[in-house]
Design a protein around this motif. Structure first.
Motif, PDB file in Angstrom:
ATOM      1  N   PHE A 178       0.943  -1.210  -0.335  1.00  0.00           N
ATOM      2  CA  PHE A 178      -0.134   0.372   0.100  1.00  0.00           C
ATOM      3  C   PHE A 178       1.090   0.944  -0.003  1.00  0.00           C
ATOM      4  O   PHE A 178       2.148   1.481   0.533  1.00  0.00           O
ATOM      5  CB  PHE A 178      -0.667   0.466   1.030  1.00  0.00           C
ATOM      6  CG  PHE A 178      -1.973   1.175   1.158  1.00  0.00           C
ATOM      7  CD1 PHE A 178      -2.673   1.343   0.579  1.00  0.00           C
ATOM      8  CD2 PHE A 178      -1.292   2.700   2.496  1.00  0.00           C
ATOM      9  CE1 PHE A 178      -3.451   2.670   0.900  1.00  0.00           C
ATOM     10  CE2 PHE A 178      -2.171   3.347   2.777  1.00  0.00           C
ATOM     11  CZ  PHE A 178      -3.521   3.534   1.710  1.00  0.00           C
ATOM     12  N   LEU A 212      -5.150  -6.130   2.839  1.00  0.00           N
ATOM     13  CA  LEU A 212      -5.261  -5.396   3.088  1.00  0.00           C
ATOM     14  C   LEU A 212      -6.493  -5.342   4.225  1.00  0.00           C
ATOM     15  O   LEU A 212      -7.881  -5.607   3.647  1.00  0.00           O
ATOM     16  CB  LEU A 212      -5.055  -3.788   2.378  1.00  0.00           C
ATOM     17  CG  LEU A 212      -4.284  -3.773   1.359  1.00  0.00           C
ATOM     18  CD1 LEU A 212      -4.649  -2.590   0.869  1.00  0.00           C
ATOM     19  CD2 LEU A 212      -3.241  -3.235   1.935  1.00  0.00           C
ATOM     20  N   GLN A 236      -6.898   2.787  -4.193  1.00  0.00           N
ATOM     21  CA  GLN A 236      -5.913   1.844  -3.776  1.00  0.00           C
ATOM     22  C   GLN A 236      -5.764   1.157  -5.754  1.00  0.00           C
ATOM     23  O   GLN A 236      -6.606   0.854  -6.509  1.00  0.00           O
ATOM     24  CB  GLN A 236      -6.195   0.266  -2.931  1.00  0.00           C
ATOM     25  CG  GLN A 236      -4.938  -0.851  -3.477  1.00  0.00           C
ATOM     26  CD  GLN A 236      -3.028  -0.422  -2.725  1.00  0.00           C
ATOM     27  OE1 GLN A 236      -3.294   0.187  -2.207  1.00  0.00           O
ATOM     28  NE2 GLN A 236      -2.859  -1.256  -3.564  1.00  0.00           N
TER      29      GLN A 236
END
Length: 278
Positions: free
Chosen positions: A157, A174, A186
């Protein structure tokens, strides 16, 4: 850059697995999302729902990932691994050729809340040696974002890498927490399968803001970026993405192979005590 939209909602349904553990299953009860085979959520304050745990059982041909929010489990397997899975931690187990393991609660009261999902292995890796990794909470990085936070178990990330890297399916895993009205974004490689699973609150997903409620798996369209905004009560959700394999899947319970003949061989190996032989 194309924003992925929500194209399908898969509700979770109550099921029982192991020695009677009560779960909610989304992926795996009616469909898979290559390379993801299954996603279970277990969440209860009642020890009768989880105390029997998952006594010794076999696997072959895929990877199992367990992620805990609250509570404690102990993992043991035929290789001699013994893992203590705590709230905020994870275990990443590659069954490969074969593993026999157990997952038993290390508590007799209190809340147990976590997830397990299965990721398929490519044909070339299905018979590789089994392995296991115990990931403690302090080894999973957390990144603060505006209005929330992101825990990175696998993949990256922004500039932060999670502890799981270098696998052939390139998984992204995540755990995202957002306050009401705050957004998350993302990048995900085009062509990778991706879905969201809110376990608290709700989300509005993509440019059209389609709503996704808690305990539903939201399948995403193709594209290069995922964008979601938390609903009025905020949101906590898992984001899972990976490179699809595009191979035949034949499953019989804890064995996932490419052909019926390979499944029959796995069953024979288990009966003969050679499932885990090197």
């Amino acid at each position: 850059m194309t924003i992925r939209s929500l194209i399908q909602i898969i509700p979770s349904i109550p099921v029982s697995d192991g020695a009677g553990v009560k779960l909610r299953r989304s992926l795996g009860h009616s469909q898979r999302l290559d390379p993801f085979l299954m996603l279970d959520e277990f969440a209860s304050d009642n020890p009768d729902d989880y105390i029997a745990g998952f006594p010794p059982h076999p696997h072959r041909g895929f990877e199992t990932v367990t992620y805990m929010l609250e509570g404690e489990f102990e993992h043991e397997d035929h290789l001699g691994h013994k893992g203590h899975l705590r709230g905020g931690g994870a275990q990443w187990m590659t069954a490969g050729r074969g593993i026999i393991h157990s997952e038993m609660p290390l508590q007799e009261s209190g809340r147990l809340h976590g997830f397990q999902f299965w990721i398929n292995l490519p044909a070339a890796e299905k018979m590789k040696p089994a392995s296991y990794r115990d990931i403690q909470p302090e080894d999973i990085p957390t990144v603060a974002i505006t209005g929330g936070s992101v825990k990175i178990v696998a993949g990256r990330f922004d500039d932060t890498a999670g502890p799981i890297q270098g696998l052939s399916t390139a998984p992204l895993f995540l755990d995202v927490r957002l306050a009401a009205g705050h957004g998350f974004s993302q990048a995900v490689p085009a062509g990778h399968t991706a879905f969201l699973y809110p376990y608290a609150g709700s989300l509005r997903v993509g440019d059209d803001g389609r709503e996704l409620s808690a305990r539903q798996a939201g399948v995403l369209s193709q594209g290069e970026r995922i964008a979601a905004t938390a609903g009025p009560a905020g949101a906590a959700f898992l984001l899972l993405a990976a490179r699809p394999l595009g191979e035949p899947v034949v499953q019989y319970g804890p064995f996932v192979m490419n052909t019926r003949e390979e499944i029959e061989q796995a069953l024979a190996d288990y009966r003969d005590g050679t499932l885990t032989a090197a």
